[in-house]
Design an enzyme around this catalytic site. Structure first.
Site, PDB file in Angstrom:
ATOM      1  N   SER A 205       0.894  -1.672  -0.016  1.00 58.44           N
ATOM      2  CA  SER A 205       0.025  -0.317   0.081  1.00 58.44           C
ATOM      3  C   SER A 205       0.763   1.354  -0.184  1.00 58.44           C
ATOM      4  O   SER A 205       0.264   2.101  -0.531  1.00 58.44           O
ATOM      5  CB  SER A 205      -1.192  -0.029   1.766  1.00 58.44           C
ATOM      6  OG  SER A 205      -1.779  -1.264   1.057  1.00 58.44           O
ATOM      7  N   HIS A 251       1.020   4.332   4.182  1.00 54.73           N
ATOM      8  CA  HIS A 251       0.121   4.830   3.540  1.00 54.73           C
ATOM      9  C   HIS A 251       0.273   6.494   3.406  1.00 54.73           C
ATOM     10  O   HIS A 251       0.502   6.923   2.343  1.00 54.73           O
ATOM     11  CB  HIS A 251      -1.526   5.280   3.887  1.00 54.73           C
ATOM     12  CG  HIS A 251      -2.165   3.685   3.535  1.00 54.73           C
ATOM     13  ND1 HIS A 251      -3.625   3.668   3.960  1.00 54.73           N
ATOM     14  CD2 HIS A 251      -1.745   2.120   3.257  1.00 54.73           C
ATOM     15  CE1 HIS A 251      -4.106   2.200   3.054  1.00 54.73           C
ATOM     16  NE2 HIS A 251      -2.692   1.576   3.056  1.00 54.73           N
TER      17      HIS A 251
END
Length: 301
Positions: A205, A251
């Protein structure tokens, strides 16, 4: 000459012929020629002549001219290739292969050994994982190729396929790969910096969010509509901060470093493009190192 005057012997009369006084070919000295290379001026015989736009050239000059021809490049300096998505396909293949190995072949030890695990010195038995020292820092990278749920790898690979080919085609393979890896490492390093006292995380991610940020920069650089990219980014950030179990730190770290790296790659002035892009990559890697070192000061032995 008078009729009664003696004549010289016939075998002593020499016919200069049409080739008398002509230089020999520089590659075949025994072959006289009246043609010279239009680039270097050396004499060349018919077997060495290479037709050019004006006159003929010798083989060495032709080879040199071919070497001087610059390969076509992308808008941001990458080498133009026939398959503009090769690195994207390879990355997807590696992620899928690691998923299969971790889920069905080397379960559960591969997940345990490759995950972004860290336990600080304040934890009984710590430090462990990344906080244990350089011998465990490989986890910062291996965790970015590791997934344990089908939906997790499915979403990440779909996002990689959506953003990867476009960025790879404009940046070139090397720059795109560098962007992907640096974004993934930055996500891991930022997660360790914030939560390295006790954490365990996996997934690509961080790298994917770095590609999201780079795609937004590309849209701005090319003055294209940013609405679709912004909508996708906002939606994913909402999910990131509202769903339990998602490592928002990876993230955010990947997104910020990926976007900043893309700015350096895409806005570098043409006359100093290589230098600026190289410094951008080096700066992103330095930021990763700094985050890891600060994290070690907080959680390490």
């Amino acid at each position: 000459m008078l009729p009664d005057e003696p004549r010289p012997p016939a075998d002593r009369i020499q016919d200069p012929g049409p080739e008398a006084g002509l230089p020999g070919c520089y590659r075949h000295p025994q072959t006289p020629t009246g043609i010279s290379c239009t680039r270097c001026g050396r004499p060349i015989c018919p077997s060495c002549m290479v037709p050019a736009s004006v006159g003929f050239q010798c083989p060495e000059c032709v080879s040199g001219a071919h070497a001087e021809v610059r390969r076509p490049t992308t808008r941001y300096g990458g080498v133009l290739t026939a398959d503009g998505a090769l690195v994207t396909k390879v990355l997807i293949g590696i992620n899928l292969a690691v998923f299969v190995l971790a889920a069905y072949v080397f379960s559960p030890w591969l997940v345990q050994d490759w995950s972004l695990f860290s336990a600080g010195r304040a934890i009984p038995g710590g430090p462990g994982g990344v906080a244990d020292g350089p011998s465990q820092w490989y986890r910062l990278l291996t965790a970015t190729f590791l997934h344990v749920q089908v939906w997790h790898i499915g979403f990440n690979m779909m996002a990689l396929w959506w953003t990867g080919p476009v960025l790879e085609s404009v940046l070139g393979r090397a720059r795109f790969l560098g962007l992907y890896l640096l974004s993934g490492l930055a996500g891991s390093a930022f997660a360790f910096l914030v939560a390295g006292n006790l954490m365990n995380s996996v997934g690509a991610s961080g790298a994917i969010y770095g590609l999201f940020g780079a795609t937004l920069v590309l849209q701005i650089r090319t003055r294209s509509p940013i609405g679709p990219v912004m909508a996708l980014l906002v939606f994913n950030l909402i999910v990131t901060f509202s769903v339990a179990g998602i490592d928002w730190r990876a993230h955010v770290g990947g997104l910020v470093v990926g976007a900043l790296t893309a700015v350096g790659l895409m806005f570098a002035p043409r006359e100093r493009r290589g230098l600026v892009q190289g410094l951008t990559m080096a700066g992103a890697f330095a930021a990763v190192v700094v985050m890891v070192l600060v994290g070690m000061a907080r959680y390490g032995a």
